[in-house]
Design an enzyme around this catalytic site. Structure first.
Site, short mmCIF file in Angstrom:
data_model
loop_
_atom_site.label_atom_id
_atom_site.label_comp_id
_atom_site.label_asym_id
_atom_site.label_seq_id
_atom_site.Cartn_x
_atom_site.Cartn_y
_atom_site.Cartn_z
N GLU A 1 -0.81 -25.00 13.00
CA GLU A 1 -1.60 -26.12 12.07
C GLU A 1 -0.62 -26.69 10.74
OE1 GLU A 1 -5.45 -24.63 11.58
OE2 GLU A 1 -5.85 -24.59 13.73
N GLU B 1 -6.29 -22.71 20.30
CA GLU B 1 -7.55 -22.07 19.47
C GLU B 1 -8.82 -23.16 19.97
OE1 GLU B 1 -7.26 -21.29 15.34
OE2 GLU B 1 -5.11 -20.69 15.65
C1 FCB Z 1 -8.00 -22.23 12.44
C2 FCB Z 1 -6.75 -21.38 12.02
C3 FCB Z 1 -7.29 -20.06 12.63
C4 FCB Z 1 -8.90 -19.76 12.26
C5 FCB Z 1 -9.55 -20.81 12.89
C6 FCB Z 1 -11.07 -20.75 12.61
O1 FCB Z 1 -7.70 -23.48 11.57
O2 FCB Z 1 -5.75 -21.74 12.84
O3 FCB Z 1 -6.39 -19.14 11.82
O4 FCB Z 1 -9.09 -19.17 10.86
O5 FCB Z 1 -9.14 -21.93 12.31
#
Ligand code: FCB
EC number: 3.2.1.21
Length: 447
Positions: A171, A355
């Site tokens: 990110e 994620e």
């Molecule tokens: C993302 C992050 C991760 C976590 C989630 C909820 O932005 O990559 O580390 O905190 O959000």
């Protein structure tokens, strides 16, 4: 409450990977063990008012000591893959030399993960920059990109034997924009030109490291992980449509377009040139080298109304919708749309959902954590991925965020994203209903 996909879903085939994800600073603790250096998140946590509850990463989930039982937990969930990150301040000293004790920790961890038959995805940078580099300007200093290349070289030459997939960054939007433009993440700086310059140096670092990683890890896949929210306009009004376009441009296209096309969004030249970083000749070629995969993190969507000062402002959805404990709208349809739109805009490499998850106000009652909202969220979002695949997007895997509750950055320990509940007093882990639902879904797939 269960998780199910259509029986003909490509996601049920044995080559689609399901996993869980974590990140070093959020789970490891042991921030001074084995010569680990200070990171910008240690400093940020120690700055009054920055992190909710003045929480810090000193203990976190104590994964640095409990990693063997955590691998058992990963096995108990029945997943195929585990995504983790390496802490730069653990493995390299201030002179750029290896810190063997730190490397030993990851060597033991990765060896065991492989021995357990897991597919191992490793991210080199999930936000814990060594503080000594921040003291020299951090990501505002172009030199940090070259330091990252050295770090990537060290780690991938030492640890590639056990790693299936290397991601350079997690990110860049959050690392650069939340950290240097909006000031809500470490190092807490806040100027538009800072955010965009930091982003450029992060993308440059990614490009500088790619050939080095390929050389050290010829058998691993190499890529990057981006995060995106789907942007909507608050209304049909032209000014709100413009607000949405600028939000989408600055949050999403600003990161994917340089990687895929070797340029920053052209609209910025005329509309908002202050958001264009300083680029040296050759940078864009370095940034836009081919990758083996693109990781995508998805949580929510946003709605945008025109704002004369900042071009857009966040507004709530005018419809009644569901929100999570961190206030994020639940919008699985936005996930499908986002993926399909990207597929239409770019020739993408294979993608992994690296994620996806939800914060719930979880409580443990007699050993039971009733997080049915999380089960519904996972079910909705897995089906959204299925829809995107049906529409032609090449997606090869999905990682739930997160293996267990952990340090949620500026929210401290107040937000719980885990499939496993962590009692921070005792460090006891208890699988939530969502963890069991994920396990049952994965087990059914195998039979
Ligand atoms: C993302 C992050 C991760 C976590 C989630 C909820 O932005 O990559 O580390 O905190 O959000």
């Amino acid at each position: 409450m269960s998780i199910t996909l259509p029986s003909n879903s490509k996601m049920l085939s044995s080559d689609f990977i399901f996993g869980v994800a974590t990140a070093s600073f959020q789970i490891e603790g042991a921030t001074t063990a084995d010569n680990r250096l200070t990171s910008i998140w240690d400093t940020f946590c120690a700055t009054p008012g920055k992190v909710k509850g003045a929480d810090n990463g000193e203990i976190a989930c104590d994964h640095y000591h409990l990693w063997e039982q955590d691998i058992q937990l990963i096995k108990d969930l029945g997943v195929d893959a585990y995504r983790l990150s390496i802490a730069w301040p653990r493995v390299m000293d201030q002179n750029g030399e290896a810190n063997q004790a730190g490397l030993d920790f990851y060597r033991a961890l990765l060896t065991k993960l492989k021995a357990e038959g897991l597919n191992v995805f490793v991210t080199l940078y999930h936000w814990d920059l060594p503080q000594y580099l921040e003291d020299k300007g951090g990501w505002l200093n172009r030199e940090t990109a070259y330091q990252f290349k050295r770090y990537a070289d060290l780690v991938t030459s030492e640890l590639s034997e056990w790693v299936d997939s290397w991601a350079t960054f997690n990110e860049p939007f959050c690392a650069a924009i939340l950290g240097y433009e909006l000031g809500i993440h470490a190092p807490g700086l806040s100027k538009p030109e800072y955010g965009r310059q930091a982003a450029h140096h992060i993308l440059l670092a990614h490009g500088l490291a790619l050939p080095v990683i390929r050389k050290n890890a010829p058998k691993s896949q190499v890529g990057i992980v981006l995060n995106m929210n789907r942007s909507y306009a608050a209304s049909e009004k032209a000014e709100d449509q413009f607000a949405c376009l600028m939000r989408e441009t600055l949050d999403n296209q600003f990161f994917i377009e340089p990687l895929m096309k070797g340029q920053y969004p052209q609209i910025l030249k005329t509309v908002a040139p202050q958001y264009l970083p300083n680029v040296l000749p050759g940078d864009m070629e370095i940034i836009s080298q081919p990758m083996d995969f693109l990781g995508m993190n998805f949580y929510t969507c946003n709605h945008n109304a025109f704002d004369s000062e900042n071009m857009f402002k966040d507004v709530k959805n005018s419809k009644t919708v569901e929100y999570t404990d961190i206030g994020w709208e639940v919008a699985p349809h936005a996930f499908t749309e986002l993926l399909v739109n990207l597929h239409k805009q770019y020739t993408l490499p294979p993608m992994y959902i690296t994620e996806n998850g939800i914060a719930c106000a979880d409580n443990i009652i007699d050993g039971d954590i009733n997080d049915d909202q999380r089960v519904r969220y996972l079910n909705g979002h897995l089906n959204a991925v299925h829809q995107a695949i049906e529409a032609g997007v090449d997606i090869r895997g999905y990682f739930a965020w997160s293996l267990m509750d952990n340090f949620e950055w500026a929210e401290g320990y107040s937000k719980r994203f885990g499939l496993t509940y962590v009692d921070y007093q005792t460090q006891e882990r208890t699988i939530k209903r969502s963890g069991y639902a994920y396990r049952d879904f994965l087990n059914n797939r195998k039979s």
